[in-house]
Design an enzyme around this catalytic site. Structure first.
Site, PDB file in Angstrom:
ATOM      1  N   ARG A 224      15.513  79.581  -7.422  1.00 30.64           N
ATOM      2  CA  ARG A 224      16.783  78.929  -7.079  1.00 30.64           C
ATOM      3  C   ARG A 224      17.107  79.126  -5.592  1.00 30.64           C
ATOM      4  O   ARG A 224      17.594  78.210  -4.927  1.00 30.64           O
ATOM      5  CB  ARG A 224      17.874  79.536  -7.967  1.00 30.64           C
ATOM      6  CG  ARG A 224      19.224  78.907  -7.910  1.00 30.64           C
ATOM      7  CD  ARG A 224      19.242  77.544  -8.527  1.00 30.64           C
ATOM      8  NE  ARG A 224      20.523  76.910  -8.250  1.00 30.64           N
ATOM      9  CZ  ARG A 224      20.792  76.249  -7.129  1.00 30.64           C
ATOM     10  NH1 ARG A 224      19.867  76.113  -6.198  1.00 30.64           N
ATOM     11  NH2 ARG A 224      21.981  75.718  -6.940  1.00 30.64           N
TER      12      ARG A 224
ATOM     13  N   TYR B 227      33.721  66.122 -18.811  1.00 31.01           N
ATOM     14  CA  TYR B 227      33.389  66.470 -17.415  1.00 31.01           C
ATOM     15  C   TYR B 227      33.587  65.265 -16.499  1.00 31.01           C
ATOM     16  O   TYR B 227      34.047  65.403 -15.364  1.00 31.01           O
ATOM     17  CB  TYR B 227      31.948  66.982 -17.305  1.00 31.01           C
ATOM     18  CG  TYR B 227      31.791  68.382 -17.857  1.00 31.01           C
ATOM     19  CD1 TYR B 227      32.034  69.496 -17.057  1.00 31.01           C
ATOM     20  CD2 TYR B 227      31.425  68.597 -19.183  1.00 31.01           C
ATOM     21  CE1 TYR B 227      31.921  70.789 -17.561  1.00 31.01           C
ATOM     22  CE2 TYR B 227      31.306  69.883 -19.699  1.00 31.01           C
ATOM     23  CZ  TYR B 227      31.554  70.971 -18.882  1.00 31.01           C
ATOM     24  OH  TYR B 227      31.455  72.246 -19.387  1.00 31.01           O
TER      25      TYR B 227
ATOM     26  N   ASP C 218      20.070  69.504 -16.952  1.00 30.80           N
ATOM     27  CA  ASP C 218      21.493  69.743 -17.215  1.00 30.80           C
ATOM     28  C   ASP C 218      22.079  68.530 -17.915  1.00 30.80           C
ATOM     29  O   ASP C 218      21.613  67.400 -17.726  1.00 30.80           O
ATOM     30  CB  ASP C 218      22.257  70.015 -15.922  1.00 30.80           C
ATOM     31  CG  ASP C 218      23.603  70.679 -16.226  1.00 30.80           C
ATOM     32  OD1 ASP C 218      23.633  71.910 -16.381  1.00 30.80           O
ATOM     33  OD2 ASP C 218      24.609  69.951 -16.352  1.00 30.80           O
TER      34      ASP C 218
ATOM     35  N   ARG D 215      20.329  78.430 -22.978  1.00 33.70           N
ATOM     36  CA  ARG D 215      20.338  78.728 -21.541  1.00 33.70           C
ATOM     37  C   ARG D 215      19.372  79.866 -21.201  1.00 33.70           C
ATOM     38  O   ARG D 215      19.636  80.663 -20.298  1.00 33.70           O
ATOM     39  CB  ARG D 215      21.751  79.062 -21.058  1.00 33.70           C
ATOM     40  CG  ARG D 215      22.787  77.985 -21.375  1.00 33.70           C
ATOM     41  CD  ARG D 215      22.665  76.748 -20.528  1.00 33.70           C
ATOM     42  NE  ARG D 215      23.074  76.959 -19.151  1.00 33.70           N
ATOM     43  CZ  ARG D 215      24.296  76.743 -18.671  1.00 33.70           C
ATOM     44  NH1 ARG D 215      25.236  76.291 -19.467  1.00 33.70           N
ATOM     45  NH2 ARG D 215      24.579  76.938 -17.426  1.00 33.70           N
TER      46      ARG D 215
ATOM     47  N   ARG E 204      20.223  82.352 -14.561  1.00 34.18           N
ATOM     48  CA  ARG E 204      20.479  83.374 -13.544  1.00 34.18           C
ATOM     49  C   ARG E 204      20.311  84.817 -13.988  1.00 34.18           C
ATOM     50  O   ARG E 204      20.250  85.708 -13.156  1.00 34.18           O
ATOM     51  CB  ARG E 204      21.880  83.175 -12.971  1.00 34.18           C
ATOM     52  CG  ARG E 204      21.943  82.005 -12.007  1.00 34.18           C
ATOM     53  CD  ARG E 204      23.367  81.620 -11.713  1.00 34.18           C
ATOM     54  NE  ARG E 204      24.013  81.250 -12.969  1.00 34.18           N
ATOM     55  CZ  ARG E 204      25.255  80.807 -13.074  1.00 34.18           C
ATOM     56  NH1 ARG E 204      26.007  80.720 -12.014  1.00 34.18           N
ATOM     57  NH2 ARG E 204      25.752  80.476 -14.239  1.00 34.18           N
TER      58      ARG E 204
HETATM   59  O1  CP3 Z   1      17.697  77.181 -20.229  1.00 33.57           O
HETATM   60  C1  CP3 Z   1      18.297  76.200 -20.654  1.00 33.57           C
HETATM   61  O2  CP3 Z   1      19.074  76.235 -21.619  1.00 33.57           O
HETATM   62  C2  CP3 Z   1      17.993  74.841 -20.072  1.00 33.57           C
HETATM   63  C3  CP3 Z   1      18.844  74.366 -19.054  1.00 33.57           C
HETATM   64  C4  CP3 Z   1      20.327  74.063 -19.244  1.00 33.57           C
HETATM   65  C5  CP3 Z   1      21.231  74.202 -18.163  1.00 33.57           C
HETATM   66  N1  CP3 Z   1      22.437  73.695 -18.572  1.00 33.57           N
HETATM   67  C6  CP3 Z   1      20.898  74.761 -16.842  1.00 33.57           C
HETATM   68  C7  CP3 Z   1      21.968  75.195 -15.936  1.00 33.57           C
HETATM   69  C8  CP3 Z   1      21.034  73.523 -20.327  1.00 33.57           C
HETATM   70  C9  CP3 Z   1      20.568  73.220 -21.733  1.00 33.57           C
HETATM   71  C10 CP3 Z   1      22.368  73.282 -19.879  1.00 33.57           C
HETATM   72  C11 CP3 Z   1      23.412  72.668 -20.725  1.00 33.57           C
HETATM   73  C12 CP3 Z   1      24.772  72.540 -20.196  1.00 33.57           C
HETATM   74  N2  CP3 Z   1      25.158  72.294 -18.900  1.00 33.57           N
HETATM   75  C13 CP3 Z   1      25.934  72.547 -21.008  1.00 33.57           C
HETATM   76  C14 CP3 Z   1      25.968  72.678 -22.522  1.00 33.57           C
HETATM   77  C15 CP3 Z   1      25.748  74.051 -23.004  1.00 33.57           C
HETATM   78  C16 CP3 Z   1      26.848  75.036 -22.695  1.00 33.57           C
HETATM   79  O3  CP3 Z   1      26.528  76.028 -22.042  1.00 33.57           O
HETATM   80  O4  CP3 Z   1      27.988  74.817 -23.136  1.00 33.57           O
HETATM   81  C17 CP3 Z   1      27.045  72.370 -20.148  1.00 33.57           C
HETATM   82  C18 CP3 Z   1      28.502  72.331 -20.566  1.00 33.57           C
HETATM   83  C19 CP3 Z   1      26.537  72.185 -18.830  1.00 33.57           C
HETATM   84  C20 CP3 Z   1      27.310  71.888 -17.584  1.00 33.57           C
HETATM   85  C21 CP3 Z   1      27.133  72.937 -16.570  1.00 33.57           C
HETATM   86  N3  CP3 Z   1      25.984  73.139 -15.845  1.00 33.57           N
HETATM   87  C22 CP3 Z   1      28.085  73.903 -16.158  1.00 33.57           C
HETATM   88  C23 CP3 Z   1      29.495  74.036 -16.718  1.00 33.57           C
HETATM   89  C24 CP3 Z   1      27.486  74.665 -15.166  1.00 33.57           C
HETATM   90  C25 CP3 Z   1      28.135  75.736 -14.340  1.00 33.57           C
HETATM   91  C26 CP3 Z   1      28.337  76.980 -15.111  1.00 33.57           C
HETATM   92  C27 CP3 Z   1      27.090  77.827 -15.097  1.00 33.57           C
HETATM   93  O5  CP3 Z   1      26.673  78.273 -16.154  1.00 33.57           O
HETATM   94  O6  CP3 Z   1      26.616  78.034 -13.989  1.00 33.57           O
HETATM   95  C28 CP3 Z   1      26.144  74.204 -15.004  1.00 33.57           C
HETATM   96  C29 CP3 Z   1      25.132  74.731 -14.076  1.00 33.57           C
HETATM   97  C30 CP3 Z   1      23.828  75.188 -14.679  1.00 33.57           C
HETATM   98  N4  CP3 Z   1      23.125  74.518 -15.633  1.00 33.57           N
HETATM   99  C31 CP3 Z   1      23.100  76.374 -14.323  1.00 33.57           C
HETATM  100  C32 CP3 Z   1      21.932  76.380 -15.101  1.00 33.57           C
HETATM  101  C33 CP3 Z   1      20.823  77.382 -15.069  1.00 33.57           C
HETATM  102  C34 CP3 Z   1      23.504  77.381 -13.231  1.00 33.57           C
HETATM  103  C35 CP3 Z   1      23.431  76.756 -11.868  1.00 33.57           C
HETATM  104  C36 CP3 Z   1      22.599  77.536 -10.866  1.00 33.57           C
HETATM  105  O7  CP3 Z   1      21.537  78.068 -11.189  1.00 33.57           O
HETATM  106  O8  CP3 Z   1      23.015  77.545  -9.708  1.00 33.57           O
END
Ligand code: CP3
Length: 352
Positions: free
Chosen positions: A43, A156, A80, A30, A34
């Site tokens: 964003r 999910y 994502d 990640r 943010r």
């Molecule tokens: O930089 C990176 O790693 C690449 C992008 C990436 C994102 N999500 C961007 C993201 C990757 C590889 C993921 C994987 C992901 N997404 C997982 C597996 C890894 C882990 O962390 O367990 C999971 C379970 C998700 C599902 C998901 N997406 C959730 C639960 C959430 C909300 C929680 C959070 O961290 O905000 C997201 C949203 C998300 N995915 C954001 C980002 C940057 C934040 C949203 C925003 O910017 O408004």
């Protein structure tokens, strides 16, 4: 295995091919997100989070932000894991401050509403980001594509969002294994397509995120985590043998050894709960490179906690193929200076 010439400078690929490098390559799960002010700025001027994922110019920009700032050894595609349910026709929304919300899929009738007709069109948009990135990145910086593992994505989909206990998917899998199996089957096929398309577009490495792999007992772990992952890995290895795969089965404890042996991954992401001796023995087998596993909370805390944990990983994994990373994704409140310190320390420029 010899690496193709244009990728031979990639320290990540060298490590995944079994070499033990000093210093180890580093990237952070990640790493685009943010905690970076430049990410928050992009964003703030984009509509929905999924729109950001599906707009190649913007998705490529945010992928590159952490590379420009820290020079990590790998970039991870900005997207994502929930792009797959979205592409299968499930309603997916990201609610500000709350995380993902999906229209739950829990029955045969719900499953019948999903279909693979539009997946390739949606995946193609993400792959356009991959192609742009491969052009923009230096040869030495590996590009990582990814998907969520079927089990985690199914949790999910069934729950309609995140959950502390993955109750909806676990109950469905116990009450109606054949029906739940059809959902997993659909996800295996979509994931193979999706990852193959990313490899064709220029991804050098693929990671399979199994965030909730730890919520299943041993037998169910075998059925819903190991077997679907093994099939995805086998299909990708047949189509793209030059693209190594990293599995990240979070929370599985000692079952991680079985995961490695049975899925055939080239790299394994270790969460914060796996001790360094166990990582060393996994990597010492010569079968797999280990990735991880600094506590994301220690990266927020900084100071002595961060220093001691970083040293322990560097020392404990010297001489075996290791990719320096966190045990789970970087948290939004992480100070950017702590990340800068970590990268410098791993590269040996900061003496403790
Ligand atoms: O930089 C990176 O790693 C690449 C992008 C990436 C994102 N999500 C961007 C993201 C990757 C590889 C993921 C994987 C992901 N997404 C997982 C597996 C890894 C882990 O962390 O367990 C999971 C379970 C998700 C599902 C998901 N997406 C959730 C639960 C959430 C909300 C929680 C959070 O961290 O905000 C997201 C949203 C998300 N995915 C954001 C980002 C940057 C934040 C949203 C925003 O910017 O408004």
């Amino acid at each position: 295995m010899a690496l193709p010439a244009e990728r031979s400078q990639s320290r990540l690929l060298q490590t995944l091919a079994g070499q033990a490098l000093t210093p180890p390559p580093i990237w952070l799960m990640r790493q685009a997100g943010r905690y970076l002010p430049e990410y928050r700025a992009v964003r703030a001027r984009t509509g929905s989070f999924l729109e950001l994922c599906y707009t190649p110019a913007l998705a490529a920009e945010v992928t590159l932000q952490p590379i420009r700032r820290y020079g990590f050894d790998a970039a991870i595609l900005f997207s994502d894991i929930l792009v797959v349910p979205d592409a299968l026709g499930q309603r997916v929304d990201f609610v500000e401050g709350e995380g993902p919300r999906l229209e739950p899929v829990r029955s045969q009738a719900d499953l019948a509403r999903l279909n693979g007709d539009a997946t390739r069109t949606k995946f193609a948009r993400v792959c356009e980001t991959v192609a742009r990135l491969r052009q923009d990145l230096p040869n030495g910086t590996a590009l990582i594509g990814f998907c969520g593992a079927p089990w985690t994505v199914a949790t999910y989909m069934a729950e309609g969002g995140g959950s502390p206990d993955q109750r909806a998917a676990r109950l469905w899998a116990y009450r109606d294994p054949a029906g739940f199996g059809r959902l997993v089957e659909m996800l295996v096929e979509a994931s193979i397509d999706y990852l193959a398309m990313q490899a064709e577009a220029g991804a050098d490495v693929l990671q399979i995120f199994d965030t909730w792999a730890g919520s299943l007992p041993p037998r169910e772990f075998e059925t819903w985590v190991v077997e679907p992952t093994r099939r995805i890995v086998a299909a990708l290895r047949a189509k793209h043998p030059q693209v190594p795969i990293i599995g990240f089965p979070r929370g599985v404890g000692r079952k991680i050894g079985r995961y490695v042996a049975e899925t055939g991954v080239q790299g394994v992401g270790c969460d914060t709960g796996i001790d360094v001796e166990h990582m060393r023995s996994l990597a010492g087998s010569g079968q797999v490179a280990v990735q991880g596993n600094l506590d994301p909370m220690a990266l927020i805390a900084g100071g002595e906690a961060l220093r001691a944990q970083t040293e322990a990983l560097l020392e404990g994994l010297a001489g075996v193929p290791h990719i320096f990373n966190l045990g789970h994704g970087i948290l939004p409140e992480t100070p950017v200076e702590h990340v800068a310190w970590l990268v410098e320390r791993v590269r040996g420029q900061t003496r403790s």
